[in-house]
Scaffold this motif. Structure first.
Motif, PDB file in Angstrom:
ATOM      1  N   GLY A 173       0.808  -1.215   0.000  1.00  0.00           N
ATOM      2  CA  GLY A 173       0.000   0.000   0.000  1.00  0.00           C
ATOM      3  C   GLY A 173       0.842   1.267   0.000  1.00  0.00           C
ATOM      4  N   ALA A 383      -9.664   7.793   0.871  1.00  0.00           N
ATOM      5  CA  ALA A 383      -9.234   6.426   1.185  1.00  0.00           C
ATOM      6  C   ALA A 383     -10.231   5.737   2.112  1.00  0.00           C
ATOM      7  N   ARG A 387     -12.167   2.352   1.235  1.00  0.00           N
ATOM      8  CA  ARG A 387     -11.932   1.236   2.159  1.00  0.00           C
ATOM      9  C   ARG A 387     -13.259   0.676   2.682  1.00  0.00           C
ATOM     10  N   ALA A 393      -7.557  -2.499   1.729  1.00  0.00           N
ATOM     11  CA  ALA A 393      -6.671  -1.372   2.034  1.00  0.00           C
ATOM     12  C   ALA A 393      -5.824  -1.009   0.821  1.00  0.00           C
ATOM     13  N   ALA A 396      -7.961   0.801  -1.769  1.00  0.00           N
ATOM     14  CA  ALA A 396      -8.241   2.144  -1.258  1.00  0.00           C
ATOM     15  C   ALA A 396      -7.032   3.053  -1.429  1.00  0.00           C
ATOM     16  N   THR A 397      -5.839   2.534  -1.166  1.00  0.00           N
ATOM     17  CA  THR A 397      -4.620   3.342  -1.245  1.00  0.00           C
ATOM     18  C   THR A 397      -4.312   3.762  -2.675  1.00  0.00           C
ATOM     19  N   SER A 427      -6.837   4.125   4.636  1.00  0.00           N
ATOM     20  CA  SER A 427      -7.089   2.795   4.069  1.00  0.00           C
ATOM     21  C   SER A 427      -7.309   1.727   5.126  1.00  0.00           C
TER      22      SER A 427
END
Length: 478
Positions: A173, A383, A387, A393, A396-397, A427
């Motif tokens: 991430g 994020a 998430r 995660a 999301a990142t 995230s």
């Protein structure tokens, strides 16, 4: 190529907004409703964004492949080297040596803090899922020996592991966000460690004192037989209860040799030291000097991790009595499990480039600038939203980083690194039923869904919120 560049929008502002919403909605729906692999979902989402925005399909494919290739080149090699390093640490028994030494020297009052330290050290070189599987037998053993709730020692360990996963490279991430945002890895690593330490303390040992009262759960029967043998034997066990990385062995088998604590700790910290040395040299050493040039070379992420893997092959592999073939096999086995991660991260880079080339990213940047919203808070908020929707995660990142690229022109290098950390913190927000980690922790700890939400989910939320708070505080002084 990863830096923010002004581009002509592919369509009007209203159409670009619709394209962004349709693309992100499709991404969430494909992952959550149809359980499509995130690599495919990101690829389809990128092409859909371009189509709705009115970008020519030839240009859409070129945008995606450009972003995919740039991200794979800058991040994929680092993820591969990080996986090799973590696999050597696991298979050599070095991880077990760290755990045995730190936990063995801790008293009842310092035990939660020791477990947080163990989680952080194991989490520094290892991916979250691998570290979690390795730590579970340790958590159960320690909880049984100390006669405390598994939550009292489990939450601190998981906090250390999770915070490192979200905030500190070389995890996928943070590495992906660094690549997409063109952030300095050394500065990000240094600031990430500074943020992670108080975050782990507050969301781990401090929160565990309350969580253990809310949910008092005895260690599950899983690993019970091995734990009892280890408790009845010598202080460090018989080598089977904790040596999860190497697969264990027969209960009466002699303990395999392991590298010493000092050697293992030095090896784990080597890549961190090399990359931090480069960051410090960039700040204090004159450009063109021999020291600056040497540290710039060995502290380059690719070189630092390559050196660390080669050193680990000797210090950890040979320290555990592993031959050349065994070390080679360990390095080989480290790569297949990360193929999906590399593809997801690279596809996130393609999604980012599509947002940039259609002009959507610049539209968001203009809106954020006009609204006066903090870029760091906006990165965290985006994020968090992704998430909560996808449960991933990493997705999301990389998605949030891609959306925020056009705002880089307003940030200096330190603030760009802080943006990486803000996105990483976001995230981790509130892991729930759409996150595989939620079910992994629930099943291992033997919790109900409600109990898992009151412990694991709240812990993840605290890491996220405290992470943002300390990022914003650092922004005031750096």
């Amino acid at each position: 190529m990863l830096a923010a560049e002004a581009v002509a929008p592919a369509a009007s502002g209203g159409r670009l907004v619709v394209a962004a919403l349709v693309g992100i909605a499709a991404l969430v729906l494909l992952i959550t409703r149809f359980s499509l692999h995130p690599f495919l979902a990101l690829t389809i989402g990128s092409l859909l964004v371009a189509a709705v925005a009115g970008q020519a399909m030839d240009d859409a494919v070129e945008s995606f492949t450009t972003g995919f290739g740039d991200t794979a080149a800058s991040v994929g090699t680092l993820i591969a080297l990080g996986a090799m390093f973590g696999k050597l640490l696991a298979d050599s028994g070095g991880a077990d040596r760290l755990v045995d030494t730190i936990v063995g020297r801790s008293g009842p009052r310092t035990l939660p803090w020791a477990m947080a330290g163990v989680g952080a050290l194991i989490g520094l070189p290892m991916f979250f899922e691998i570290g979690l599987v390795m730590l579970m037998p340790v958590i159960f053993l320690v909880a049984r020996r100390a006669q405390v709730s598994v939550i009292a020692v489990g939450i601190p360990a998981l906090a250390g592991l999770s915070a490192m996963h979200g905030l500190v490279p070389p995890h996928p991430g943070p590495l992906a966000a660094i690549g997409v945002l063109n952030a300095d890895l050394g500065i990000t690593l240094l600031l990430g460690v500074v943020v992670a330490i108080p975050v782990i303390a507050l969301s781990g040992p401090v929160f565990a004192r309350f969580a253990a009262r809310w949910v008092d759960v005895a260690p599950p029967a899983l690993f019970a037989g091995r734990d009892e043998m280890a408790a009845a034997g010598s202080g460090s066990g018989d080598g089977t209860a904790l040596r999860t990385g190497s697969g264990g062995g027969e209960p009466d088998a002699p303990e395999a040799p392991r590298p010493s604590f000092g050697i293992t700790l030095a090896t784990v910290l080597l890549p961190v030291a090399l990359m931090m040395a480069k960051a410090v040299a960039d700040l204090v050493a004159s450009e063109g000097t021999l020291a600056r040039s040497a540290l710039d070379f060995v502290g380059t992420p690719l070189v630092a991790l390559l050196i660390s893997v080669l050193v680990a092959a000797f210090t950890l592999g040979r320290g555990a009595g592993m031959g050349v073939r065994a070390v080679s096999k360990t390095l080989e086995n480290a790569l297949p499990p990360i193929a999906g991660i590399v593809l997801i991260v690279a596809a996130g880079g393609g999604f980012k480039q599509t947002l940039v080339d259609t002009g959507i990213g610049q539209l968001i940047a203009d809106w954020a600038t006009g609204a006066g919203i903090s870029v760091l808070f906006l990165g965290w908020l985006v994020a968090v939203a992704i998430r909560l929707a996808t449960g991933s995660a990493t997705v999301a990142t990389v998605t949030a980083a891609g959306i925020l690229v056009p705002l880089l022109s307003t940030l200096d290098p330190a603030q760009t690194s802080l943006l990486v950390l803000a996105i990483g913190a976001g995230s981790l927000f509130f892991s729930h039923v759409n996150d595989a980690g939620f079910w992994l922790v629930k099943e291992y700890f033997g919790l109900t869904v409600g109990q898992n939400i009151r412990t694991w989910s709240i812990m993840e939320t605290l890491i996220s919120v405290f992470g943002l708070v300390f990022v914003l505080l650092l922004d005031l002084v750096v």
